[in-house]
Design a protein around this motif. Structure first.
Motif, PDB file in Angstrom:
ATOM      1  N   ASN A 633       0.859  -1.197   0.000  1.00  0.00           N
ATOM      2  CA  ASN A 633       0.000   0.000   0.000  1.00  0.00           C
ATOM      3  C   ASN A 633       0.890   1.240   0.000  1.00  0.00           C
ATOM      4  OD1 ASN A 633      -1.754   2.185   0.672  1.00  0.00           O
ATOM      5  ND2 ASN A 633      -3.172   0.754   1.627  1.00  0.00           N
ATOM      6  N   ALA A 634       0.840   2.009  -1.080  1.00  0.00           N
ATOM      7  CA  ALA A 634       1.764   3.137  -1.256  1.00  0.00           C
ATOM      8  C   ALA A 634       1.472   4.302  -0.330  1.00  0.00           C
ATOM      9  CB  ALA A 634       1.734   3.615  -2.711  1.00  0.00           C
ATOM     10  N   GLU A 635       0.338   4.246   0.387  1.00  0.00           N
ATOM     11  CA  GLU A 635       0.013   5.327   1.331  1.00  0.00           C
ATOM     12  C   GLU A 635       0.424   4.997   2.762  1.00  0.00           C
ATOM     13  OE1 GLU A 635      -3.532   7.971  -0.364  1.00  0.00           O
ATOM     14  OE2 GLU A 635      -4.230   6.042   0.381  1.00  0.00           O
ATOM     15  N   ILE A 671       5.289  16.443   1.573  1.00  0.00           N
ATOM     16  CA  ILE A 671       4.610  17.275   0.591  1.00  0.00           C
ATOM     17  C   ILE A 671       3.575  18.170   1.284  1.00  0.00           C
ATOM     18  CG2 ILE A 671       2.707  15.676   0.083  1.00  0.00           C
ATOM     19  CD1 ILE A 671       3.015  16.444  -2.865  1.00  0.00           C
ATOM     20  N   SER A 672       3.266  19.268   0.666  1.00  0.00           N
ATOM     21  CA  SER A 672       2.186  20.154   1.129  1.00  0.00           C
ATOM     22  C   SER A 672       2.376  20.572   2.581  1.00  0.00           C
ATOM     23  CB  SER A 672       0.831  19.451   0.966  1.00  0.00           C
ATOM     24  OG  SER A 672       0.682  18.946  -0.323  1.00  0.00           O
ATOM     25  N   GLN A 690       5.740   8.153  -3.469  1.00  0.00           N
ATOM     26  CA  GLN A 690       6.536   9.027  -4.335  1.00  0.00           C
ATOM     27  C   GLN A 690       6.367  10.502  -3.984  1.00  0.00           C
ATOM     28  OE1 GLN A 690       4.069   7.035  -5.257  1.00  0.00           O
ATOM     29  NE2 GLN A 690       2.754   7.922  -6.852  1.00  0.00           N
ATOM     30  N   ASN A 691       5.271  10.858  -3.309  1.00  0.00           N
ATOM     31  CA  ASN A 691       5.005  12.262  -2.997  1.00  0.00           C
ATOM     32  C   ASN A 691       5.252  12.620  -1.537  1.00  0.00           C
ATOM     33  OD1 ASN A 691       4.155  12.744  -5.628  1.00  0.00           O
ATOM     34  ND2 ASN A 691       2.047  12.168  -5.177  1.00  0.00           N
ATOM     35  N   ASP A 692       5.095  11.658  -0.647  1.00  0.00           N
ATOM     36  CA  ASP A 692       5.163  11.958   0.773  1.00  0.00           C
ATOM     37  C   ASP A 692       6.518  11.522   1.337  1.00  0.00           C
ATOM     38  OD1 ASP A 692       4.100  13.006   3.081  1.00  0.00           O
ATOM     39  OD2 ASP A 692       3.098  11.169   3.677  1.00  0.00           O
ATOM     40  N   THR A 701      21.814  13.217   4.519  1.00  0.00           N
ATOM     41  CA  THR A 701      21.181  13.191   3.200  1.00  0.00           C
ATOM     42  C   THR A 701      19.844  12.476   3.287  1.00  0.00           C
ATOM     43  OG1 THR A 701      23.385  13.035   2.198  1.00  0.00           O
ATOM     44  CG2 THR A 701      21.503  12.544   0.778  1.00  0.00           C
ATOM     45  N   GLU A 702      18.828  13.057   2.642  1.00  0.00           N
ATOM     46  CA  GLU A 702      17.510  12.416   2.598  1.00  0.00           C
ATOM     47  C   GLU A 702      17.458  11.505   1.371  1.00  0.00           C
ATOM     48  OE1 GLU A 702      17.623  15.956   2.130  1.00  0.00           O
ATOM     49  OE2 GLU A 702      17.928  16.213   4.289  1.00  0.00           O
ATOM     50  N   VAL A 703      17.245  10.235   1.619  1.00  0.00           N
ATOM     51  CA  VAL A 703      17.172   9.246   0.543  1.00  0.00           C
ATOM     52  C   VAL A 703      15.785   8.608   0.583  1.00  0.00           C
ATOM     53  CG1 VAL A 703      18.109   7.085  -0.358  1.00  0.00           C
ATOM     54  CG2 VAL A 703      19.642   8.779   0.689  1.00  0.00           C
ATOM     55  N   LYS A 704      15.075   8.624  -0.542  1.00  0.00           N
ATOM     56  CA  LYS A 704      13.769   7.966  -0.584  1.00  0.00           C
ATOM     57  C   LYS A 704      13.960   6.456  -0.374  1.00  0.00           C
ATOM     58  CE  LYS A 704      10.268   9.612  -1.625  1.00  0.00           C
ATOM     59  NZ  LYS A 704       9.167  10.185  -0.792  1.00  0.00           N
TER      60      LYS A 704
END
Length: 821
Positions: A633-635, A671-672, A690-692, A701-704
């Motif tokens: 779940n991507a959220e 985001i936002s 991908q957005n949050d 360093t911020e790494v996704k």
């Protein structure tokens, strides 16, 4: 507790027990009839609960038989209402089952496949295999069965023998009550039994929304029914109580001693023990059982309570009692906050409100009270010296250093001073506060399963294993059993030792050397290269919003915020951050020949310590499992930070750096930032990975998180060039070039972040280094190294190349640590 209340609780717990037999045997008989048959088998033992009064036993049978069709008794009406409140969206489809042939969805699906906030669609559902909640089965909580395979239980379901094993365990537990007449512990043992077998069994199989466990449903119906029965106001309202211990992490890490391994673990487990003890006090104040404790995680708990005329006075009185005890025991260092929210259960049933809204409002009440500590015991209008913490007798030694606790460096109250013998392997004796002494014992002595925490009026708290508790024969003493495993408990003949026992599941894994906790310096020695440690910290992003709005759906037809779906979600998170984490870390140590140390895991937080060289691979592997756990779940995602330190660094300082690092990754990838919750909820895909946030902070360093695998591959590539595995192979990248690359990649990162022209100096400097050290006659000495630097040296990079560039600095720093002596 009255016999009528016992009828309500047992009737609710067993109202759907026939479904468990159906799931195990595929028997073609209504579950109500199967439930009554089981009760008749257990009649000899259940009668003792009702002082051998058969009429009360028959009332329980009526509840089980008529909870769907309805009945004339008030008991049946209450259980039917509670059944609707527990799992409202499937009640219209629930009917007396003529058999199981038309009910084809046999397995429990993950509730996380029903979580959606702003995404376009739900994730594909995944289902759990039916396996017992026992040691060695931690992988069972990762759902792996697809929807097509879930319709058959042949390969993934329980067997006929499972129900027979359940019945035998049930008999042993009912025998316990026959011997002891301890109803509260009977209920606690039944809940442990139900969880062991039914955590992965769906309460409903009529469609693919089989995501409420039979355990959670049965427990919640019992809690709701008890609250409804005890309510004496308008009959339309209930109360949701929430309690919390603020500042847990600050308390856990408030240690100055340079050898914190034993005490740190003890503090972490103790605050969870304390939260459980406070929840029990709140339950006892309202005359409730553990069925009413609907959620417990970390230091926070939720209780479903009756709406009574004296609710407010009872609530305030128990808070006075708790605040006085907390002030005395912890010298105002730890505090307790609580709130409550009165809600209309008829509106909840009619979907005019959601349970997520109720949880949110109760939590808001808690937040309002969080910043008013001690308000129930201090009258700030008539403030006096007698009412303050300063009016206590502190230790007065000739040596000022002896006035302080040698673990926390805080002044000690004279009556609380203790001599702690053999604090570490140097076998030194030190003076500590009595609370530190207790936490040391918890951290150094507690076994991983069936650990008893004894609250003894004569000798205060103690930590004991199963054999010690039985030998001590303190049947009436209050006990807390940590990480209970039923099989060895029920094997004991004198089961009376379990009287007055509550239960708690915690993440407690640490590497052990014999009976001792491995100290931090020995963990650091397991690191390749520099002997550094890494504190891995993580927490679930937006958990409050997920709990309040994640199950709301797009309309009433897809609204899933029933009580039991919310509690199932909370329980499954608890399983991951306790039961699963313990097994995962233990297996990691075994496979990788390393040591690990759990600091804390509960609610939405986790913290553990690893050798530096293991930290990135370990984090990547754990996050990969978490993503599988939440059905991709991507959220639903976790943000992490990696904080490196020497074993002798005061852990309090490490914690402060870790907190700053965690804030960095949360804020920079969020985001936002300027939007309100309502605006964010209407912002398309705002919670998607991908957005949050969903990132890791490593070497500033911020790494996704989606880049972690690529980062590890880059680390391995660079390391192989600098330090080839084959002894006779020449390095393709010198140590000097690696150090220059570290300096220039940091400038490169600054240029990408702020766009200042002066930072473009990285390019000519790196070009010079490459030409001088990696080329001969204008050609690269190694083709792969050349391709790597050609990408790095691009000024106008494509988006994918920019992402790769962003990994360079943390990768180079990691390699430098790995190749250092």
């Amino acid at each position: 507790m009255t016999l009528e209340e016992k009828v309500i609780i047992l009737g609710a717990l067993f109202h759907d027990i026939g479904k468990f037999e159906q799931r195990c045997k595929e028997i073609k008989k209504p579950h109500e009839e199967l439930g009554v048959l089981l009760l008749d088998e257990m009649k000899e033992y259940i009668l003792t609960v009702f002082d051998n009064n058969e009429s009360f036993f028959n009332e329980v049978k009526k509840i089980v038989l008529n909870h769907h069709t309805g009945g004339k008794t008030d008991f049946v009406k209450i259980i039917k209402t509670s059944d609707h409140l527990s799992a409202s969206e499937r009640i219209k489809k629930e009917e007396p089952e003529p058999g199981t042939s038309q009910w084809e969805h046999k397995l429990l699906t993950s509730v996380f496949s029903k979580v959606k906030i702003t995404a376009d669609k739900y994730p594909e559902p995944l289902f759990f295999e039916q396996r017992l909640f026992i040691e060695g089965e931690h992988n069972a909580i990762i759902p792996t069965v697809t929807e097509n395979n879930a319709k058959t239980r042949k390969d993934f379901g329980y067997r006929n023998t499972t129900f027979q094993e359940f019945k035998q365990d049930l008999i042993e537990i009912l025998k316990f009550h026959k011997k002891t007449n301890d109803f509260h512990t009977l209920i606690n043992l039944l809940l442990v039994l139900f969880e062991k077998y039914m955590w992965c069994v769906p309460d409903f199989t009529g469609n693919k929304f089989t995501d409420i466990s039979l355990f959670n449903h049965s427990k919640d119906v019992a809690g709701i029914s008890h609250a409804l029965y005890k309510s004496n106001q308008d009959g339309k309202h209930l109360q949701l109580i929430v309690g919390d211990i603020p500042g847990i992490q600050k308390y856990i890490f408030d240690i100055t001693n340079q050898r914190p391994a034993k005490i740190l673990r003890g503090r972490s487990i103790f605050v969870q023990i304390l939260a459980r003890k406070l929840a029990t006090k709140m339950l006892n104040a309202f005359g409730l059982t553990d069925c009413s404790l609907i959620m417990l995680a970390g230091g926070k708990f939720y209780i479903l309570a009756p709406d009574k005329a004296d609710f407010e006075s009872t609530f305030n009185q128990i808070l006075i009692t708790i605040e006085k005890e907390m002030a005395e025991e912890f010298n105002y260092e730890l505090k307790f906050a609580a709130g409550h929210y009165r809600f209309n259960h008829e509106k909840l049933r009619g979907k005019e409100i959601s349970f997520g809204d109720i949880v949110f409002n109760a939590t808001q009440s808690l937040e309002e009270n969080r910043y008013q500590p001690w308000k129930h015991i201090f009258d700030f209008r008539n403030f006096s010296e007698e009412a303050t913490v300063f009016n206590v007798g502190f230790s007065e030694q000739d040596d000022p250093e002896l006035m302080k606790c040698r673990v926390t460096e805080k002044p000690m109250v004279l009556k609380r001073v203790r001599l702690l013998k053999k604090y570490d392997e140097t076998e030194s004796d030190i003076l500590v506060d009595k609370q530190v002494e207790l936490e040391f014992k918890i951290g150094s002595e507690i076994p991983k399963d069936n650990a008893f925490f004894l609250f003894d009026e004569e000798e205060k708290e103690r930590v004991l294993n199963l054999k010690e508790v039985i030998k001590l024969n303190k049947q009436k003493a209050e006990k807390l059993l940590i990480n209970a495993r039923l099989k060895p408990l029920l094997k004991e003949k004198n089961i009376e030792y379990l009287q007055n026992t509550t239960f708690l599941e915690v993440a407690s894994f640490v590497s052990m050397g014999g009976k001792s906790v491995i100290p931090f310096d020995k963990i650091a020695e397991k690191s390749e290269g520099a002997e550094y440690l890494t504190l891995i910290k993580g927490d679930i992003d937006n958990l409050g919003i997920l709990m309040a709005h994640g199950l709301s759906g797009d309309n009433k037809d897809t609204e899933f915020t029933s009580i039991s779906r919310t509690t199932t979600m909370s329980n499954q998170l608890k399983y991951f951050f306790s039961y699963y984490l313990n097994g995962f870390l233990e297996k990691w140590c075994e496979v990788n020949n390393t040591y690990l140390y759990t600091v804390f895991a509960g609610g939405d937080d986790l913290m553990f310590i690893a050798p530096h060289s293991q930290a990135l691979p370990l984090l990547y592997s754990l996050n990969e499992q978490f993503e599988k756990f939440v059905c991709e779940n991507a959220e639903i995602h976790v943000s992490y930070s990696l904080t490196n330190f020497r074993h002798s660094t005061p852990i309090r300082i490490v914690s402060e750096f870790s907190e700053e690092n965690q804030s960095e990754v949360k804020n920079k990838l969020k985001i936002s930032k300027e939007k309100s919750v309502d605006e964010i909820l209407n912002y398309p895909s705002s919670f998607m990975i991908q957005n949050d946030k969903a990132g890791t902070y490593v070497f500033n360093t911020e790494v996704k998180n989606v880049q972690l695998k690529e980062l590890i591959e880059l680390v391995n590539q660079l390391k192989s060039w600098v330090k080839p595995e084959a002894e006779n192979e020449r390095s393709k990248l010198s140590h000097g070039m690696l150090r220059n690359l570290m300096i220039l990649s940091e400038i490169m990162r600054d240029y990408r972040n702020n766009g200042e022209t002066k930072d473009l100096l990285w390019h000519p400097k790196l070009t010079y280094q490459v030409n001088r050290m990696l080329k001969k006659n204008g050609k690269y000495l190694d083709e792969k190294v050349g391709k790597f630097f050609e990408i790095i040296l691009k000024i106008n990079k494509a988006e994918k190349e920019k992402e790769f560039e962003g990994l360079l600095y943390p990768a180079v720093c990691t390699v430098i640590y790995l190749i250092r002596n």
